[in-house]
Design an enzyme around this catalytic site. Structure first.
Site, PDB file in Angstrom:
ATOM      1  N   THR A 106      17.661  10.869 -28.856  1.00 36.37           N
ATOM      2  CA  THR A 106      17.474  12.141 -29.564  1.00 36.37           C
ATOM      3  C   THR A 106      18.736  12.989 -29.498  1.00 36.37           C
ATOM      4  O   THR A 106      19.109  13.655 -30.468  1.00 36.37           O
ATOM      5  CB  THR A 106      16.278  12.910 -28.967  1.00 36.37           C
ATOM      6  OG1 THR A 106      15.087  12.156 -29.166  1.00 36.37           O
ATOM      7  CG2 THR A 106      16.121  14.270 -29.621  1.00 36.37           C
ATOM      8  N   SER A 145      13.595  10.238 -38.176  1.00 34.42           N
ATOM      9  CA  SER A 145      13.309  10.485 -36.765  1.00 34.42           C
ATOM     10  C   SER A 145      14.418   9.834 -35.966  1.00 34.42           C
ATOM     11  O   SER A 145      15.096   8.913 -36.462  1.00 34.42           O
ATOM     12  CB  SER A 145      11.961   9.872 -36.376  1.00 34.42           C
ATOM     13  OG  SER A 145      11.814   9.785 -34.965  1.00 34.42           O
ATOM     14  N   THR A 146      14.607  10.298 -34.754  1.00 33.00           N
ATOM     15  CA  THR A 146      15.512   9.582 -33.848  1.00 33.00           C
ATOM     16  C   THR A 146      15.149   8.107 -33.793  1.00 33.00           C
ATOM     17  O   THR A 146      16.023   7.237 -33.700  1.00 33.00           O
ATOM     18  CB  THR A 146      15.420  10.191 -32.433  1.00 33.00           C
ATOM     19  OG1 THR A 146      15.997  11.499 -32.459  1.00 33.00           O
ATOM     20  CG2 THR A 146      16.148   9.335 -31.402  1.00 33.00           C
ATOM     21  N   ASN A 147      13.847   7.830 -33.913  1.00 35.57           N
ATOM     22  CA  ASN A 147      13.357   6.486 -33.647  1.00 35.57           C
ATOM     23  C   ASN A 147      13.598   5.484 -34.765  1.00 35.57           C
ATOM     24  O   ASN A 147      13.398   4.283 -34.562  1.00 35.57           O
ATOM     25  CB  ASN A 147      11.859   6.551 -33.311  1.00 35.57           C
ATOM     26  CG  ASN A 147      11.592   7.496 -32.166  1.00 35.57           C
ATOM     27  OD1 ASN A 147      12.495   7.826 -31.410  1.00 35.57           O
ATOM     28  ND2 ASN A 147      10.361   7.961 -32.049  1.00 35.57           N
ATOM     29  N   THR A 192      33.046 -36.248 -12.532  1.00 40.69           N
ATOM     30  CA  THR A 192      31.704 -35.694 -12.512  1.00 40.69           C
ATOM     31  C   THR A 192      31.397 -35.278 -11.087  1.00 40.69           C
ATOM     32  O   THR A 192      31.724 -35.998 -10.140  1.00 40.69           O
ATOM     33  CB  THR A 192      30.661 -36.719 -12.988  1.00 40.69           C
ATOM     34  OG1 THR A 192      30.749 -37.902 -12.178  1.00 40.69           O
ATOM     35  CG2 THR A 192      30.901 -37.092 -14.443  1.00 40.69           C
ATOM     36  N   SER A 323      52.298 -13.458  -6.764  1.00 41.76           N
ATOM     37  CA  SER A 323      52.130 -12.977  -5.398  1.00 41.76           C
ATOM     38  C   SER A 323      53.192 -11.941  -5.062  1.00 41.76           C
ATOM     39  O   SER A 323      54.324 -12.008  -5.547  1.00 41.76           O
ATOM     40  CB  SER A 323      52.226 -14.143  -4.409  1.00 41.76           C
ATOM     41  OG  SER A 323      52.199 -13.689  -3.072  1.00 41.76           O
ATOM     42  N   SER A 324      52.796 -11.003  -4.227  1.00 41.96           N
ATOM     43  CA  SER A 324      53.756 -10.013  -3.726  1.00 41.96           C
ATOM     44  C   SER A 324      54.433 -10.506  -2.450  1.00 41.96           C
ATOM     45  O   SER A 324      55.362  -9.870  -1.954  1.00 41.96           O
ATOM     46  CB  SER A 324      53.035  -8.690  -3.445  1.00 41.96           C
ATOM     47  OG  SER A 324      52.028  -8.879  -2.453  1.00 41.96           O
TER      48      SER A 324
END
Length: 482
Positions: A106, A145-147, A192, A323-324
């Site tokens: 609404t 309507s909102t609906n 697999t 990587s740091s």
């Protein structure tokens, strides 16, 4: 956030709750402001395409109410102009409410009603907030309507967002087909349950990836048909209360005209107002696609693992430092982000499912959550596919010799020998290979089971990866001394 800050004075507006000070320059009104204060949930506002879709619904309704003789030409024109301004992107800053809101939407409906009404009043020479020419409820929301407005606007929005997903999927499909052709002659080990199985061509794996993407395109295309059925005209609960008969008959065709989408009015408007299963279907198709892409991402991470101690069968394009602390490390960041997109979409799907289930009697109050999650899932999927295709799939390369080495040293190729010597003897050869580390090929040749020409024919890469066996070398299970 104070929604009344930074404005030049205030005007007083009232609703059934009472009076409230609304910023003088605001095109929204008292009901929108209350909703903005009540629902501070996500920190964001409604999706811009949803705002445009709401304006399209209001435009079509004004046209149809004018045709029904319920609106004057002057009011219709002012409402249409206001809606057109919204549709091209103006006034979007006036839609201030959170996408997650109580009231089944609404607040969203009233936000657009108030903005359109105030802009239409301004066009006609009136003042914002006075509603002396155009009223949010009486004129802009006439026959609605909102609906029926909110689910219809949500469907239009999704129909506008989904084509980007299918476009990106088509690009991904084409990229995978190209790789399947490029890698067609590269033999590798199939697996697999994470164990060596039988040989497969790398091109066959990528062709399989393209096949699932093709199915995803079909699913997402098909589900769009469900979204073209709308409940406009049903108003509050699908009975059509307060909707003029001519308006009821024409509103969906008017909406089709202004949207350019072939929309259809639901045969059972009560059902279409109560039930949101179509959104569950859309979310399911999006989730299924995300799951498929993440499974593919898992495969790519495994096949590219290493570079020295993993499978190392393919190379993913290096995109950034990994990587740091570890120099030279490069991570599979694109497959990783694709999986994260999938995880989020799966979570959104669960929320959408629960929200659709939680409807009661003649209405589901949880459409705001459904749309917030669904719009997000669609956009995340489209963006994720784009980076998948452009930053990963197109530039994958194969380590041909590594693939061949793993096949040659695998126990799995004994399966190809099985029709020629029988399962029991083949199993014994496999045990010898596992115990000694000696390649299957060497065992076969050393024990004079097949000569090199025969073995090469039996272990032909194409022959091992397609139906059929080399019948001329069948041994009919003759006695072999192992």
């Amino acid at each position: 956030m104070d929604f009344t800050e930074s404005f030049n004075g205030f005007r007083e507006e009232s609703d059934s709750i009472g009076t409230k000070q609304v910023p003088m320059d605001a095109y929204y009104g008292v009901q929108t402001l209350r909703a903005a204060e009540n629902f501070r949930i996500t920190g964001s506002t409604m999706h811009e395409e949803f705002i445009n879709s709401l304006a399209l619904v209001k435009k079509a309704s004004a046209i149809t109410n004018r045709e029904a003789g319920l609106l004057s030409k002057k009011i219709e024109s002012a409402i249409i102009q206001a809606c057109d301004e919204i549709i091209i992107g103006n006034l979007h800053e006036q839609f201030i409410i959170d996408p997650i809101q109580g009231g089944a939407g609404t607040s969203a409906n009233m936000n657009v009603n108030e903005v359109v009404a105030n802009r239409a009043n301004e066009i006609l020479g009136g003042e914002k907030g006075a509603y002396n020419f155009v009223h949010p409820n009486d004129h802009v929301n006439m026959g609605q309507s909102t609906n029926d407005v909110i689910p219809t606007a949500g469907k239009i929005t999704i129909l506008k967002l989904l084509p980007k997903v299918t476009k990106e999927l088509e690009s991904l499909y084409n990229a995978l087909i190209e790789k399947s052709i490029e890698f067609n002659d590269i033999i590798k080990m199939g697996r697999t349950q994470m164990q060596d199985a039988v040989p497969i061509r790398l091109g066959q794996e990528f062709k399989a990836y393209s096949s699932v993407v093709k199915r995803d395109i079909a699913r997402i295309t098909k589900v769009q048909e469900e979204l073209k059925v709308v409940n406009m005209g049903g108003t509050a609960i699908g009975t059509g209360i307060n909707a003029d008969e001519l308006y009821f008959d024409r509103i969906v065709s008017s909406l089709s005209l202004v949207t350019g989408i072939d929309l259809r009015q639901a045969q059972d408007l009560i059902d279409a107002t109560q039930n949101l299963d179509c959104f569950v279907s859309v979310s399911s198709a999006i989730k299924t696609c995300a799951v498929s892409l993440s499974k593919m991402a898992n495969d790519l991470r495994l096949m590219s693992s290493g570079p020295r101690t993993g499978f190392g069968e393919i190379n993913l394009p290096p995109k950034q430092n990994g990587s740091s602390i570890m120099p030279g490390k490069v991570n599979p960041v694109i497959p990783e982000v694709v999986s994260q997109v999938a995880f989020k979409i799966i979570g959104n799907d669960v929320a959408i499912t629960m929200a659709a289930e939680a409807g009661q009697l003649e209405l589901n109050a949880f459409e705001p959550l459904i749309f917030f999650n669904l719009f997000q899932s669609i956009e995340m999927l489209a963006n994720g596919i784009n980076t998948y295709t452009e930053n990963c799939i197109k530039d994958i390369t194969a380590n041909v010799e590594r693939c061949k080495e793993l096949v040659e040293n695998s126990i799995g190729i004994v399966t190809a020998i099985c029709p020629h010597i029988g399962y029991k003897k083949a199993a014994e050869i496999a045990k010898i290979a596992m115990a000694t580390g000696e390649p299957i090929r060497n065992i076969i040749l050393n024990k004079d089971i097949l000569n090199e020409a025969e073995l090469n024919d039996v272990l032909d890469p194409i022959g091992m990866t397609e139906p059929g066996i080399s019948a001329k070398y069948l041994i009919n299970y003759k006695k072999i001394d192992l």
